[in-house]
Design a protein around this motif. Sequence first.
Motif, PDB file in Angstrom:
ATOM      1  N   LEU A   1      -2.178  -8.856  11.114  1.00  0.00           N
ATOM      2  CA  LEU A   1      -1.509  -7.699  10.530  1.00  0.00           C
ATOM      3  C   LEU A   1      -2.296  -6.448  10.874  1.00  0.00           C
ATOM      4  O   LEU A   1      -3.513  -6.391  10.634  1.00  0.00           O
ATOM      5  CB  LEU A   1      -1.392  -7.847   9.012  1.00  0.00           C
ATOM      6  CG  LEU A   1      -0.580  -9.040   8.490  1.00  0.00           C
ATOM      7  CD1 LEU A   1      -0.601  -9.069   6.978  1.00  0.00           C
ATOM      8  CD2 LEU A   1       0.849  -8.986   9.005  1.00  0.00           C
ATOM      9  N   GLN A   2      -1.629  -5.459  11.442  1.00  0.00           N
ATOM     10  CA  GLN A   2      -2.263  -4.198  11.820  1.00  0.00           C
ATOM     11  C   GLN A   2      -1.403  -3.046  11.341  1.00  0.00           C
ATOM     12  O   GLN A   2      -0.204  -3.193  11.114  1.00  0.00           O
ATOM     13  CB  GLN A   2      -2.449  -4.116  13.340  1.00  0.00           C
ATOM     14  CG  GLN A   2      -3.510  -5.053  13.897  1.00  0.00           C
ATOM     15  CD  GLN A   2      -3.639  -4.921  15.390  1.00  0.00           C
ATOM     16  OE1 GLN A   2      -2.653  -4.813  16.104  1.00  0.00           O
ATOM     17  NE2 GLN A   2      -4.866  -4.927  15.884  1.00  0.00           N
TER      18      GLN A   2
ATOM     19  N   ALA B   1       0.886  -6.836   1.497  1.00  0.00           N
ATOM     20  CA  ALA B   1       1.320  -7.291   2.824  1.00  0.00           C
ATOM     21  C   ALA B   1       0.666  -8.629   3.184  1.00  0.00           C
ATOM     22  O   ALA B   1       1.308  -9.513   3.760  1.00  0.00           O
ATOM     23  CB  ALA B   1       0.971  -6.230   3.864  1.00  0.00           C
ATOM     24  N   GLU B   2      -0.602  -8.811   2.838  1.00  0.00           N
ATOM     25  CA  GLU B   2      -1.280 -10.081   3.140  1.00  0.00           C
ATOM     26  C   GLU B   2      -0.703 -11.231   2.324  1.00  0.00           C
ATOM     27  O   GLU B   2      -0.530 -12.344   2.840  1.00  0.00           O
ATOM     28  CB  GLU B   2      -2.774  -9.934   2.844  1.00  0.00           C
ATOM     29  CG  GLU B   2      -3.569 -11.180   3.159  1.00  0.00           C
ATOM     30  CD  GLU B   2      -5.058 -10.994   2.929  1.00  0.00           C
ATOM     31  OE1 GLU B   2      -5.777 -12.000   2.813  1.00  0.00           O
ATOM     32  OE2 GLU B   2      -5.508  -9.830   2.873  1.00  0.00           O
ATOM     33  N   ILE B   3      -0.361 -10.981   1.072  1.00  0.00           N
ATOM     34  CA  ILE B   3       0.227 -12.037   0.236  1.00  0.00           C
ATOM     35  C   ILE B   3       1.564 -12.479   0.803  1.00  0.00           C
ATOM     36  O   ILE B   3       1.880 -13.682   0.861  1.00  0.00           O
ATOM     37  CB  ILE B   3       0.371 -11.533  -1.210  1.00  0.00           C
ATOM     38  CG1 ILE B   3      -1.020 -11.321  -1.834  1.00  0.00           C
ATOM     39  CG2 ILE B   3       1.183 -12.513  -2.046  1.00  0.00           C
ATOM     40  CD1 ILE B   3      -0.972 -10.691  -3.208  1.00  0.00           C
ATOM     41  N   ILE B   4       2.385 -11.526   1.247  1.00  0.00           N
ATOM     42  CA  ILE B   4       3.690 -11.869   1.821  1.00  0.00           C
ATOM     43  C   ILE B   4       3.505 -12.699   3.087  1.00  0.00           C
ATOM     44  O   ILE B   4       4.221 -13.681   3.323  1.00  0.00           O
ATOM     45  CB  ILE B   4       4.492 -10.590   2.108  1.00  0.00           C
ATOM     46  CG1 ILE B   4       4.864  -9.895   0.791  1.00  0.00           C
ATOM     47  CG2 ILE B   4       5.758 -10.905   2.913  1.00  0.00           C
ATOM     48  CD1 ILE B   4       5.545  -8.562   0.979  1.00  0.00           C
TER      49      ILE B   4
ATOM     50  N   GLU C   1      -0.991  -1.757  -1.364  1.00  0.00           N
ATOM     51  CA  GLU C   1      -0.016  -2.087  -0.317  1.00  0.00           C
ATOM     52  C   GLU C   1      -0.633  -3.031   0.717  1.00  0.00           C
ATOM     53  O   GLU C   1       0.042  -3.914   1.243  1.00  0.00           O
ATOM     54  CB  GLU C   1       0.465  -0.810   0.365  1.00  0.00           C
ATOM     55  CG  GLU C   1       1.288   0.098  -0.531  1.00  0.00           C
ATOM     56  CD  GLU C   1       1.792   1.312   0.216  1.00  0.00           C
ATOM     57  OE1 GLU C   1       1.942   1.235   1.445  1.00  0.00           O
ATOM     58  OE2 GLU C   1       2.021   2.355  -0.422  1.00  0.00           O
ATOM     59  N   LYS C   2      -1.906  -2.867   1.008  1.00  0.00           N
ATOM     60  CA  LYS C   2      -2.587  -3.750   1.962  1.00  0.00           C
ATOM     61  C   LYS C   2      -2.633  -5.185   1.430  1.00  0.00           C
ATOM     62  O   LYS C   2      -2.335  -6.142   2.160  1.00  0.00           O
ATOM     63  CB  LYS C   2      -3.998  -3.226   2.220  1.00  0.00           C
ATOM     64  CG  LYS C   2      -4.848  -4.110   3.111  1.00  0.00           C
ATOM     65  CD  LYS C   2      -6.236  -3.515   3.302  1.00  0.00           C
ATOM     66  CE  LYS C   2      -7.107  -4.442   4.159  1.00  0.00           C
ATOM     67  NZ  LYS C   2      -8.460  -3.863   4.353  1.00  0.00           N
TER      68      LYS C   2
ATOM     69  N   VAL D   1      -6.436   1.515   5.245  1.00  0.00           N
ATOM     70  CA  VAL D   1      -5.867   2.428   4.257  1.00  0.00           C
ATOM     71  C   VAL D   1      -6.120   3.852   4.732  1.00  0.00           C
ATOM     72  O   VAL D   1      -7.276   4.264   4.871  1.00  0.00           O
ATOM     73  CB  VAL D   1      -6.476   2.189   2.870  1.00  0.00           C
ATOM     74  CG1 VAL D   1      -5.883   3.153   1.850  1.00  0.00           C
ATOM     75  CG2 VAL D   1      -6.255   0.750   2.431  1.00  0.00           C
ATOM     76  N   LYS D   2      -5.059   4.564   5.012  1.00  0.00           N
ATOM     77  CA  LYS D   2      -5.216   5.923   5.526  1.00  0.00           C
ATOM     78  C   LYS D   2      -5.561   6.879   4.393  1.00  0.00           C
ATOM     79  O   LYS D   2      -5.201   6.664   3.239  1.00  0.00           O
ATOM     80  CB  LYS D   2      -3.940   6.380   6.230  1.00  0.00           C
ATOM     81  CG  LYS D   2      -2.696   6.385   5.364  1.00  0.00           C
ATOM     82  CD  LYS D   2      -1.478   6.754   6.172  1.00  0.00           C
ATOM     83  CE  LYS D   2      -0.193   6.692   5.323  1.00  0.00           C
ATOM     84  NZ  LYS D   2       1.000   7.013   6.128  1.00  0.00           N
ATOM     85  N   GLU D   3      -6.265   7.900   4.774  1.00  0.00           N
ATOM     86  CA  GLU D   3      -6.649   8.901   3.796  1.00  0.00           C
ATOM     87  C   GLU D   3      -5.420   9.711   3.404  1.00  0.00           C
ATOM     88  O   GLU D   3      -4.754  10.314   4.244  1.00  0.00           O
ATOM     89  CB  GLU D   3      -7.720   9.829   4.361  1.00  0.00           C
ATOM     90  CG  GLU D   3      -9.031   9.116   4.692  1.00  0.00           C
ATOM     91  CD  GLU D   3     -10.068  10.083   5.225  1.00  0.00           C
ATOM     92  OE1 GLU D   3      -9.726  11.283   5.329  1.00  0.00           O
ATOM     93  OE2 GLU D   3     -11.186   9.648   5.530  1.00  0.00           O
TER      94      GLU D   3
END
Length: 528
Positions: free
Chosen positions: A235-236, A248-251, A244-245, A286-288
Amino acid sequence: MAMFKNLLVVFLLLSFQFSLAQDAGADDAGVDEANTENEDKLAADKSSADTYVETDGNELNATYRQAEYINLTYGIEEDKKLPSLPKMIRYDGSYKGFVKIEFNKKLNLFRFKPIKEGFGTLVIYDKKNNKKVVEYRISVRKNTLDKVVIELKGMLSDIDGIAIKIINNKVVIDGQVLTPKDLMRIKNVIRQFGDKVDSIVSVNPMAYSKICQFIMSDINNPEIECRARHEKIILQGQVGSEAEKIQAEIIAKIYMPPVYVDPSCSDGSIKCPKPMNDGVINMISVKEGAPPPPKKLVQMNIHYVELKKDYSKSFRFEWAPKISDETGVKAATGDTGGGVVTSLTAVVSNLLPKLNSAKTHGHARVLESTSFMVRDGEKGSISQTIDEPYSVIGQNGNQGTAFTPTGLKASITPTISGDKSGTVEMRLEFQVSQKVGVVGGNPVVSKNELNTVIAVRDRQSAAVGGLIKNSTDTNYNRDPATAALFNALAAKGTARNQNQFVVFVTPKIITSASADSEKIKAKFKMPY
């Protein structure tokens, strides 16, 4: 002589029978040779019969490919995918006596149906220029593992992408399956056959690409990318928060199939990397985010109201006459003579009764209002006090002046509950002090304090506290300390005081401190 003749007859009969047997054998041999020649001729005729077919190929200048070996087992059909071919081809060879061939134009493949043991060739030519394009060397043999192959095909018929072959006296399952679940089923099936069957089946990499598509559809975030590499999901991308990060990993882990451990890795013969994080590699950053908007301001309007009511009524009837003795002796001289004069005098006072009646009523209202702005979530304070002076005596007897503060002190911490709700939660601390009198030269100060937490909607007022004091004083027949002949007194005095303290708070949410500046300018007629 007779004996000799008999022997001669027997010899002639044996010779005749022998010659007949030779003639019969010669005839049989001739028939067999004729049949053999006819079969060879038939086989040659079949071998020389060319077969022409039309393909979907568009190869214009097809080149010859190296001969390929095909090992078939009697009674087991096998499909062979063909390379790119010219539009029209013909195929011929010595295979026709032991193998039947069917051509599938749509799938571009040959289906071989072995009918007996044998070895031969299959050659494909370009009909246009009669050049050799492909050559196959076909071998058909019987094997005791045929039954095993048939059973395996029946049990694994619903799994696509695999081929079952007999190689080196062993059944081998080869190919690629779509999911590890199919791979585990193959392993469980071949375990029933012991050492007779082996598997070199692997998972098709395209299966993980398909899994990535399902993951991307469920995550539904265009900024996240899913890639499949070496049976792992990567995942990228960038997201706005850490939550949110993690989501996405759980899904992605929900869609991950079971991990198959190769026996070569488990027995230590090959060192294999361990699955990382259940096969999901989370490289999302995670973007600023943009700096948060400035906090809103809350304008606090505070009204302090104190209402005082005083009422007093008195009635007094008094009859207390008094007698005063004014007896005296006077000596007098003159031309006519002198003498001593004695006078007896008594004065009666308060002879008449007194009736007094009085009524007083007082009303006072104190109103203080204050307003200030404070940022959301921070504490704001305001103080409106007056220092009341009073005289004091120091340790050395020197007279000085001290001060006691009176007025309003307010401390408020507002918190806006939500942008859309318009509710303001406030932590309030009030202290109101007021000079009510002087005793012994020192001021008497009344203090009212209030600490509470309330929630009020924007631009609405609330009475956050109230204190009511009531006092009543009644006096009857207090005798005066006087010397009277007698004292007839009937008196009654009533005094009632009422004090009420209330604080009203009105919050107003504003976005800028200059929001009401125009109103202030207009009120005070400021030019700028």
